[in-house]
Design an enzyme around this catalytic site. Structure first.
Site, mmCIF file in Angstrom:
data_model
loop_
_atom_site.group_PDB
_atom_site.id
_atom_site.type_symbol
_atom_site.label_atom_id
_atom_site.label_comp_id
_atom_site.label_asym_id
_atom_site.label_seq_id
_atom_site.Cartn_x
_atom_site.Cartn_y
_atom_site.Cartn_z
ATOM 1 N N HIS A 72 5.552 -58.334 53.656
ATOM 2 C CA HIS A 72 6.576 -59.318 54.024
ATOM 3 C C HIS A 72 7.291 -58.533 55.122
ATOM 4 C CE1 HIS A 72 7.996 -57.068 50.661
ATOM 5 N NE2 HIS A 72 9.261 -57.083 50.992
ATOM 6 N N HIS A 114 11.347 -59.010 56.586
ATOM 7 C CA HIS A 114 12.715 -59.464 56.428
ATOM 8 C C HIS A 114 13.293 -60.132 57.848
ATOM 9 C CE1 HIS A 114 13.543 -58.043 52.404
ATOM 10 N NE2 HIS A 114 12.533 -57.087 52.847
HETATM 11 P P1 AMP Z 1 11.180 -55.387 49.560
HETATM 12 O O1 AMP Z 1 9.750 -55.232 48.932
HETATM 13 O O2 AMP Z 1 12.045 -53.894 49.178
HETATM 14 O O3 AMP Z 1 11.172 -55.615 51.036
HETATM 15 O O4 AMP Z 1 12.136 -56.309 48.851
HETATM 16 C C1 AMP Z 1 11.523 -57.499 48.202
HETATM 17 C C2 AMP Z 1 12.632 -58.653 48.514
HETATM 18 O O5 AMP Z 1 12.070 -59.786 47.897
HETATM 19 C C3 AMP Z 1 14.007 -58.431 48.181
HETATM 20 O O6 AMP Z 1 14.910 -58.640 49.321
HETATM 21 C C4 AMP Z 1 14.178 -59.436 47.134
HETATM 22 O O7 AMP Z 1 15.464 -60.003 46.970
HETATM 23 C C5 AMP Z 1 13.012 -60.663 47.327
HETATM 24 N N1 AMP Z 1 12.622 -61.360 46.282
HETATM 25 C C6 AMP Z 1 12.354 -60.676 45.111
HETATM 26 N N2 AMP Z 1 11.909 -61.890 44.316
HETATM 27 C C7 AMP Z 1 12.026 -62.884 44.990
HETATM 28 C C8 AMP Z 1 11.631 -64.442 44.804
HETATM 29 N N3 AMP Z 1 11.207 -64.933 43.632
HETATM 30 N N4 AMP Z 1 12.018 -65.363 45.563
HETATM 31 C C9 AMP Z 1 12.301 -64.772 47.044
HETATM 32 N N5 AMP Z 1 12.646 -63.608 47.458
HETATM 33 C C10 AMP Z 1 12.420 -62.706 46.129
#
Ligand code: AMP
Length: 137
Positions: A102, A104
């Site tokens: 993913h 951001h």
């Molecule tokens: P990272 O893997 O460090 O890039 O972070 C994962 C991102 O996913 C974080 O910004 C979380 O806030 C986000 N996140 C986790 N669970 C969910 C969810 N159910 N829906 C949307 N975003 C999520």
């Protein structure tokens, strides 16, 4: 490391847990981050499995980057952003918490700092921002 088909974003892709979707095409999905570090914080993911840039195919990366660029333009227009921060983490040591590739997208306004990570957002406000962003796609 193997891809875990039960990670949270795989469940979102299959519609097993809710999300605020704002855009999708054949290869990618975009939805709101529930712990937004900026208003309109989005996540762009491929619809096909991979953990991160270390195992993604060039085709998966190309599809995701095309959508990243599109959504950077969309949030700039929809939210009047002055800039956009794009972040991406690989494996736990690289700061990754959810192991489905993913990116951001963080809409930025002059003088406004990012919020600390890990704080749940206001779901009504997130839904309202999703509506605005969806309308601009
Ligand atoms: P990272 O893997 O460090 O890039 O972070 C994962 C991102 O996913 C974080 O910004 C979380 O806030 C986000 N996140 C986790 N669970 C969910 C969810 N159910 N829906 C949307 N975003 C999520």
């Amino acid at each position: 490391m193997a891809y875990d088909p039960d990670n949270i974003f795989a469940k979102i892709l299959r519609g097993e847990i809710p999300s605020n979707r704002v855009f999708e095409d054949d290869e990618t999905l975009v939805f709101m981050d529930i712990m937004p570090r900026a208003d309109g914080h989005l996540l762009v993911i491929p619809k096909t499995p991979c953990r991160n840039v270390l195992d993604a195919s060039p085709e998966q990366l190309a599809a995701v980057m095309k959508t990243v660029q599109k959504m950077a333009h969309v949030v700039t227009q929809a939210l009047g952003a002055d800039g956009v921060t794009v972040q991406q983490f690989n494996e736990a040591a690289g700061g990754q918490e959810v192991f489905h590739l993913h990116f951001h997208i963080l809409p930025r306004h002059e003088g406004v700092s990012l919020r600390a990570p890990g704080q749940m957002g206001d779901m009504e406000q997130i839904a309202a921002l999703a509506e605005k962003i969806r309308a601009a796609t």
